[in-house]
Each structure stands twice: as C-alpha cells, then as structure tokens.
Design an enzyme around this catalytic site. Structure first.
Site, PDB file in Angstrom:
ATOM      1  N   SER A 157       0.870  -1.172   0.000  1.00 51.87           N
ATOM      2  CA  SER A 157       0.000   0.000   0.000  1.00 51.87           C
ATOM      3  C   SER A 157       0.909   1.224   0.000  1.00 51.87           C
ATOM      4  O   SER A 157       2.101   1.110   0.323  1.00 51.87           O
ATOM      5  CB  SER A 157      -0.831  -0.017   1.292  1.00 51.87           C
ATOM      6  OG  SER A 157      -1.496   1.218   1.484  1.00 51.87           O
ATOM      7  N   TYR A 170      -2.001  -1.330  10.409  1.00 52.32           N
ATOM      8  CA  TYR A 170      -2.030  -1.569   8.955  1.00 52.32           C
ATOM      9  C   TYR A 170      -0.723  -1.060   8.336  1.00 52.32           C
ATOM     10  O   TYR A 170      -0.084  -1.753   7.536  1.00 52.32           O
ATOM     11  CB  TYR A 170      -3.238  -0.840   8.360  1.00 52.32           C
ATOM     12  CG  TYR A 170      -3.462  -1.020   6.874  1.00 52.32           C
ATOM     13  CD1 TYR A 170      -4.205  -2.085   6.386  1.00 52.32           C
ATOM     14  CD2 TYR A 170      -2.957  -0.090   5.958  1.00 52.32           C
ATOM     15  CE1 TYR A 170      -4.429  -2.243   5.017  1.00 52.32           C
ATOM     16  CE2 TYR A 170      -3.181  -0.239   4.595  1.00 52.32           C
ATOM     17  CZ  TYR A 170      -3.926  -1.316   4.125  1.00 52.32           C
ATOM     18  OH  TYR A 170      -4.137  -1.456   2.772  1.00 52.32           O
TER      19      TYR A 170
HETATM   20  N1  NAD Z   1      -8.765  -0.428  -1.424  1.00 49.73           N
HETATM   21  C1  NAD Z   1      -7.762   0.352  -1.098  1.00 49.73           C
HETATM   22  O1  NAD Z   1      -7.919   1.570  -0.989  1.00 49.73           O
HETATM   23  C2  NAD Z   1      -6.374  -0.225  -0.888  1.00 49.73           C
HETATM   24  C3  NAD Z   1      -5.280   0.642  -0.885  1.00 49.73           C
HETATM   25  C4  NAD Z   1      -3.998   0.131  -0.715  1.00 49.73           C
HETATM   26  C5  NAD Z   1      -3.821  -1.242  -0.552  1.00 49.73           C
HETATM   27  N2  NAD Z   1      -4.916  -2.057  -0.542  1.00 49.73           N
HETATM   28  C6  NAD Z   1      -4.667  -3.495  -0.373  1.00 49.73           C
HETATM   29  O2  NAD Z   1      -5.125  -4.183  -1.526  1.00 49.73           O
HETATM   30  C7  NAD Z   1      -5.464  -5.531  -1.196  1.00 49.73           C
HETATM   31  C8  NAD Z   1      -6.824  -5.871  -1.785  1.00 49.73           C
HETATM   32  O3  NAD Z   1      -7.815  -5.065  -1.169  1.00 49.73           O
HETATM   33  P1  NAD Z   1      -9.167  -4.610  -1.902  1.00 49.73           P
HETATM   34  O4  NAD Z   1      -9.098  -3.160  -2.048  1.00 49.73           O
HETATM   35  O5  NAD Z   1      -9.406  -5.470  -3.085  1.00 49.73           O
HETATM   36  O6  NAD Z   1     -10.217  -4.963  -0.725  1.00 49.73           O
HETATM   37  P2  NAD Z   1     -11.488  -5.924  -0.657  1.00 49.73           P
HETATM   38  O7  NAD Z   1     -11.931  -5.884   0.760  1.00 49.73           O
HETATM   39  O8  NAD Z   1     -12.459  -5.578  -1.719  1.00 49.73           O
HETATM   40  O9  NAD Z   1     -10.906  -7.374  -1.025  1.00 49.73           O
HETATM   41  C9  NAD Z   1     -10.050  -8.066  -0.157  1.00 49.73           C
HETATM   42  C10 NAD Z   1     -10.333  -9.545  -0.279  1.00 49.73           C
HETATM   43  O10 NAD Z   1      -9.418 -10.239   0.574  1.00 49.73           O
HETATM   44  C11 NAD Z   1     -10.124 -11.251   1.233  1.00 49.73           C
HETATM   45  N3  NAD Z   1      -9.489 -11.621   2.499  1.00 49.73           N
HETATM   46  C12 NAD Z   1      -9.393 -10.867   3.615  1.00 49.73           C
HETATM   47  N4  NAD Z   1      -8.831 -11.567   4.600  1.00 49.73           N
HETATM   48  C13 NAD Z   1      -8.573 -12.798   4.099  1.00 49.73           C
HETATM   49  C14 NAD Z   1      -8.012 -13.977   4.648  1.00 49.73           C
HETATM   50  N5  NAD Z   1      -7.630 -14.045   5.942  1.00 49.73           N
HETATM   51  N6  NAD Z   1      -7.862 -15.054   3.843  1.00 49.73           N
HETATM   52  C15 NAD Z   1      -8.273 -15.014   2.540  1.00 49.73           C
HETATM   53  N7  NAD Z   1      -8.842 -13.945   1.984  1.00 49.73           N
HETATM   54  C16 NAD Z   1      -8.983 -12.839   2.754  1.00 49.73           C
HETATM   55  C17 NAD Z   1     -11.508 -10.666   1.465  1.00 49.73           C
HETATM   56  O11 NAD Z   1     -12.464 -11.702   1.730  1.00 49.73           O
HETATM   57  C18 NAD Z   1     -11.752  -9.891   0.186  1.00 49.73           C
HETATM   58  O12 NAD Z   1     -12.450 -10.652  -0.779  1.00 49.73           O
HETATM   59  C19 NAD Z   1      -5.382  -5.603   0.331  1.00 49.73           C
HETATM   60  O13 NAD Z   1      -4.168  -6.200   0.698  1.00 49.73           O
HETATM   61  C20 NAD Z   1      -5.416  -4.155   0.754  1.00 49.73           C
HETATM   62  O14 NAD Z   1      -4.798  -3.944   1.999  1.00 49.73           O
HETATM   63  C21 NAD Z   1      -6.175  -1.591  -0.706  1.00 49.73           C
END
Ligand code: NAD
Length: 278
Positions: A157, A170
């Site tokens: 991130s 985080y």
């Molecule tokens: N959305 C943002 O603004 C953002 C910004 C920077 C980084 N990220 C990172 O991007 C990645 C994806 O996030 P996203 O935005 O798609 O969010 P999201 O919540 O839409 O998707 C995340 C997915 O990960 C799955 N997940 C969570 N914990 C889990 C576990 N213990 N085992 C298996 N699956 C699990 C969830 O069920 C979900 O389907 C994450 O690592 C998040 O930290 C997101």
C-alpha cells in the site's frame, strides 16, 4: 493468440472481489489460467469492511471462464498455511504449472490510534496482512522453482511506504510486506524468481468505499458520505483524483507478472496518483 501472460498460471489470494478479482480477470484476458482463493467470510470482530461471500468468488470464476480461461477456486483463510498449500497444490495438479503468485488478500480493522489499538486487532492485522502474504508466497515457491522461475507480486500500500494516523497496525504490516518482498527477492533470485511489491493509493473497492473507512478520512462527521470524503481524498494526490480503479493496480500487477519485467526484482511500485510526493 499472443497474450502478455499466455500459457502461464497465476495463484491469487483475496480473489473473490475488489483488486483480487480484477487481477484474475486482467491476467486471464492476457492468457493466464487462475488459481483463486478467498476466505469469503468475516475475519475479525472489528472489521471496517463488509465481508466477501462464496457467491463473490463464484462470480470471479464466471468472469474468468467467460474469457475462455480455466480457474480453480477454494475458500481458504490465508492464515492457514496447510489449507493454502493444499489449494495451490491441487490447483497446480489441475492446471499443470505455476508461474505467478499475487499475494493480495488483506483487511482493515480497528481504526484507532496505536496507543488505543487492541492486541486482538493488532494480531489479526499482522497475521493476515503480513503473515498471510508470507504464507501465500511460501506455498507458491516450490511450484515456481519447479517451473524454472516466475514472478511473485506482494500487495502492500502507499501505507507501506509512508505513515497515516488511525491505522498504525495496517501501516506496520504493509511496511513489513516491503521487508518480506526484499528478503524473498534476494533468496529467490538464483532460481529466476522475481519478487516485487505494488503500492496502491485509495482504490475503488469495498475496502475503501465503506462507511468505516470514510470515517477514518472524516472523523469529524458522524456518517460521512462519498461526497464528504472525496475532497479530502483528492488532497492526498498530485493528480486530480481521490482514488484509482482496481484495473489500474491490475495493470501494474500484469507488468510485474509478465516477461516484460524480466529483469525487475526487489522493486516497490507505487500506483498512487503522486500521493508519495505529498
Ligand atoms: N482499497 C484500497 O484503498 C487499498 C489501498 C492500498 C492497498 N490495498 C490493499 O489491496 C489488497 C486488496 O484489497 P481490496 O481493495 O481489493 O479490498 P477488498 O476488501 O475488496 O478485497 C479483499 C479480499 O481479501 C479477502 N481476504 C481478507 N482476509 C482474508 C483472509 N484471511 N484469507 C483469505 N482472503 C482474505 C476478502 O475476503 C476480500 O475478498 C489488500 O491487501 C489491501 O490492503 C487496498
């Protein structure tokens, strides 16, 4: 056909929705078959984000199949190495090989300053957003070695390169992903396995577009709306945007997964609208 990852197989965690689903679709568009896992249920008592469901994972599978590619899905918690390994092993048995690992699954919980963060929230965060990333890569490594090389992409991130308040656990986990990426990169280089991390800014997924996260941006408001937090989100960036779309991250993942980046390893690649400049 001449897809950018034609004939390759990618293992993606957190693939039920959001960025993980987008990565599955984007890599499939460019010729990859997919091994997709997701927990598909709530993982923490203080989740800021509504959980994904088995139907979400099934929808990812339909999208990939609709592109004419193969996909194997399993409901797995990335904290459970045995279950992850079983999912990857059987996916490879079915699809024949493994070339790409995208360790993307992650959560947001709590939403307090570090001095008020509970030990439970801290532990769950570290176990999933750092430990789960390690376990996903670890499960893939034997297959990448067997394939004679490959690419591992770890999702960090912007919060893995700079700090924000009210989500220090985080930030700590995502900085940890950078250390993990670098250590894997030096260990695996001799096997022609490249390891890099992507660093998204805000992404238009359920993790970002939800009430709990909006409240992190606007703690002054009881029930902030998208309109309330968009100006604050815009202020974070050099480009005139509040967030990016999942496909913007998928295009970076695709580059790192493909042979176009064959000599790129150990890199922290931001997709951040210039937010690291501010
Ligand atoms: N959305 C943002 O603004 C953002 C910004 C920077 C980084 N990220 C990172 O991007 C990645 C994806 O996030 P996203 O935005 O798609 O969010 P999201 O919540 O839409 O998707 C995340 C997915 O990960 C799955 N997940 C969570 N914990 C889990 C576990 N213990 N085992 C298996 N699956 C699990 C969830 O069920 C979900 O389907 C994450 O690592 C998040 O930290 C997101």
């Amino acid at each position: 056909m001449s897809g950018r990852v034609e004939g390759k197989v990618a293992f993606i965690t957190g693939a039920a929705r959001g960025q993980g689903r987008s990565h599955a679709v984007r890599l499939a568009q460019e010729g990859a078959d997919i091994i997709a896992v997701d927990v598909c249920k709530p993982v923490s008592g203080t989740d800021l984000i509504p959980a994904s469901t088995p139907d979400d994972l099934a929808e990812t599978a339909d999208l990939v199949k609709g592109l004419g590619r193969r996909i194997v899905t399993t409901e797995v918690d990335v904290r459970d190495f045995g279950a992850l390994k079983a999912a990857v092993d059987s996916g490879v048995e079915e699809l024949g090989r493994l070339d790409i690992v995208v360790a993307n699954a992650g959560i947001g919980n709590g939403g307090e300053t570090l001095d008020k963060t509970s030990e439970e929230d801290w532990q769950t965060m570290l176990d999933i957003n750092l430990g789960g990333v390690w376990k996903a890569a670890k499960a893939g490594v034997p297959h990448l070695k067997a394939a004679g090389g490959g690419s591992i992409v770890l999702t960090s991130s912007v919060g893995g390169l700079k700090a924000y308040p009210n989500t220090g656990h985080y930030v700590a986990a995502k900085h940890g992903v950078v250390g993990l990426m670098r250590a894997f990169a030096v260990e695996l280089g001799e096997h022609s396995i490249r390891v890099n991390s992507v660093h998204p800014t805000n992404v238009n997924t359920p993790m970002f577009m939800n009430e709990g996260t909006m409240k992190l941006f606007r703690p002054d408001l009881e029930k902030p709306t998208k309109e309330d937090f968009e100006p604050v989100a815009k202020f974070m960036h050099v480009l005139p945007i509040g967030w990016v779309e999942p496909v913007d991250i998928s295009n970076a993942v695709l580059y790192l997964a493909s042979d176009e980046s064959r000599y790129v390893t150990g890199v922290t690649l931001p997709v951040d609208g210039g937010s690291l400049l501010k």
